[in-house]
Design an enzyme around this catalytic site. Structure first.
Site, PDB file in Angstrom:
ATOM      1  N   SER A 274      33.200 103.131   2.049  1.00  0.00           N
ATOM      2  CA  SER A 274      34.346 103.881   2.562  1.00  0.00           C
ATOM      3  C   SER A 274      34.411 103.780   4.091  1.00  0.00           C
ATOM      4  O   SER A 274      34.516 102.678   4.629  1.00  0.00           O
ATOM      5  CB  SER A 274      34.264 105.329   2.071  1.00  0.00           C
ATOM      6  OG  SER A 274      35.510 105.985   2.209  1.00  0.00           O
TER       7      SER A 274
ATOM      8  N   ASP B  43      40.938 103.225  -7.556  1.00  0.00           N
ATOM      9  CA  ASP B  43      40.807 103.684  -6.179  1.00  0.00           C
ATOM     10  C   ASP B  43      42.105 103.454  -5.407  1.00  0.00           C
ATOM     11  O   ASP B  43      42.686 102.364  -5.467  1.00  0.00           O
ATOM     12  CB  ASP B  43      39.653 102.926  -5.512  1.00  0.00           C
ATOM     13  CG  ASP B  43      39.298 103.438  -4.131  1.00  0.00           C
ATOM     14  OD1 ASP B  43      39.901 104.425  -3.672  1.00  0.00           O
ATOM     15  OD2 ASP B  43      38.394 102.836  -3.515  1.00  0.00           O
TER      16      ASP B  43
ATOM     17  N   HIS C 216      37.093 105.795  -6.401  1.00  0.00           N
ATOM     18  CA  HIS C 216      36.483 105.626  -5.089  1.00  0.00           C
ATOM     19  C   HIS C 216      35.012 106.059  -5.086  1.00  0.00           C
ATOM     20  O   HIS C 216      34.672 107.139  -5.534  1.00  0.00           O
ATOM     21  CB  HIS C 216      37.282 106.439  -4.059  1.00  0.00           C
ATOM     22  CG  HIS C 216      36.956 106.111  -2.638  1.00  0.00           C
ATOM     23  ND1 HIS C 216      37.112 104.851  -2.114  1.00  0.00           N
ATOM     24  CD2 HIS C 216      36.472 106.883  -1.628  1.00  0.00           C
ATOM     25  CE1 HIS C 216      36.764 104.860  -0.839  1.00  0.00           C
ATOM     26  NE2 HIS C 216      36.359 106.077  -0.521  1.00  0.00           N
TER      27      HIS C 216
END
Length: 328
Positions: free
Chosen positions: A171, A267, A299
């Site tokens: 991320s 995601d 995610h």
């Protein structure tokens, strides 16, 4: 809507100066209340993997630190590749020491048979970007100081092969890993050879929505954009080159020969990952980029799940990428 980001609802309350629901509140007196990532797990020996970990201070002046992980297979006779890892959390929450990251890094270290240096960079908004990037670069320089075997950390001196270094992150941490590789391409550090970059569900964005951001993830884009705007209030917005690689004139100078990008089917950042692959292939960067997609997953699912088929496939692919094993 993504389970990681809750409902994706944007706060309209005037109780706080700013609130990202479920993650952080900035009170009117300026202090921050973090709603996740506050519990810390100690370093030590992990009973399930045999991985040992230890905390080190990289910069006493800024209190930037790292947690180093070594697999139980480590011996001084055969040094191991090094993975410098940057945690996610939208630049504003989480740490390498939390229940989300510490078990994951134990597992990743054991599975990939690497020395892992997981960096605790300073978080926004108290320390706005580019401070997190600066801290991360400082950590890379600190790792490189062990190149002659006479650095400050005995584990790195004894076990780390700095000819085989990988930058990795998930991320926002994947965003940092990419940015560090761009910087390394322009300013290589003596004693450290960057072999590859591992970007797990990278947090990239831009002013103009793409793919699912135009439809089913339109609201979620508005929600996740809040993290960047909070962490980087004095930047150039959502098209800042650090957030939107398409706007970076130096993107073709990324300083390694291979990249692994991981995305997840559900995601909201999936299309950003796919677009990044396309961008790098067209940029003139001479390396090789690989892609893995986890079906039916959202995610950073691998932080919560280390044992499902999807998680095992991803961890195996990371191991393969690092250790040059042939894939079937």
């Amino acid at each position: 809507m993504s389970s990681v980001f809750g409902s994706g609802e944007i706060s309209t309350s005037d109780k706080y100066l700013l609130e990202i629901i479920g993650f952080i509140r900035v009170h009117k007196d300026g202090h921050c209340e973090r709603l996740v990532g506050n519990r810390k797990l100690p370093a030590g020996t992990d009973s399930s993997t045999g991985v040992q970990s230890n905390d080190v201070v990289i910069s006493p002046e800024t209190n930037v630190s790292a947690r180093i992980y070594i697999p139980k297979t480590a011996t001084s006779n055969r040094k191991l590749p090094v993975m410098i890892y940057f945690h996610g959390g939208g630049f504003v929450v989480e740490s390498t020491t939390t229940p989300l990251y510490h078990p994951t890094l134990n597992h990743l270290t054991a599975k990939s048979n690497v020395i892992t240096v997981s960096v605790d960079y300073r978080l926004g908004p108290e320390y706005p970007l580019p401070i997190g990037y600066t801290d991360s670069w400082k950590a890379i320089q600190w790792v490189a100081s062990h190149g002659t075997g006479h650095g400050p950390d005995p584990w790195l001196n004894k076990f780390a092969d700095l000819r085989k270094v990988f930058f990795a992150g998930d991320s926002a941490g994947a965003n940092i890993a990419h940015s560090m590789a761009i910087r390394f391409g322009s300013y290589p550090i003596a004693g450290l050879n960057l072999e590859g970059v591992i970007l797990l569900h990278p947090y990239f964005g831009g002013v103009n929505p793409i793919g699912s951001e135009l439809g089913k993830h339109k609201q979620l884009k508005a929600f996740t954009d809040q993290f960047w705007n909070l962490a980087n209030p004095s930047g150039t917005g959502l098209d800042d080159p650090m957030f939107n690689p398409e706007k970076d004139p130096n993107v073709s100078g990324l300083g390694c020969s291979k990249i692994l990008v991981a995305v997840a089917e559900k995601d909201s950042f999936r299309d950003r990952g796919l677009y990044y692959k396309e961008l790098m292939e067209k940029s003139g960067w001479p390396g090789k980029i690989e892609m893995i997609e986890s079906k039916e997953k959202d995610h950073v699912f691998f932080l919560f799940d280390h044992i499902s088929q999807n998680a095992c496939t991803l961890y195996n692919r990371i191991c393969t990428f690092i250790n040059h094993q042939s894939r079937v």
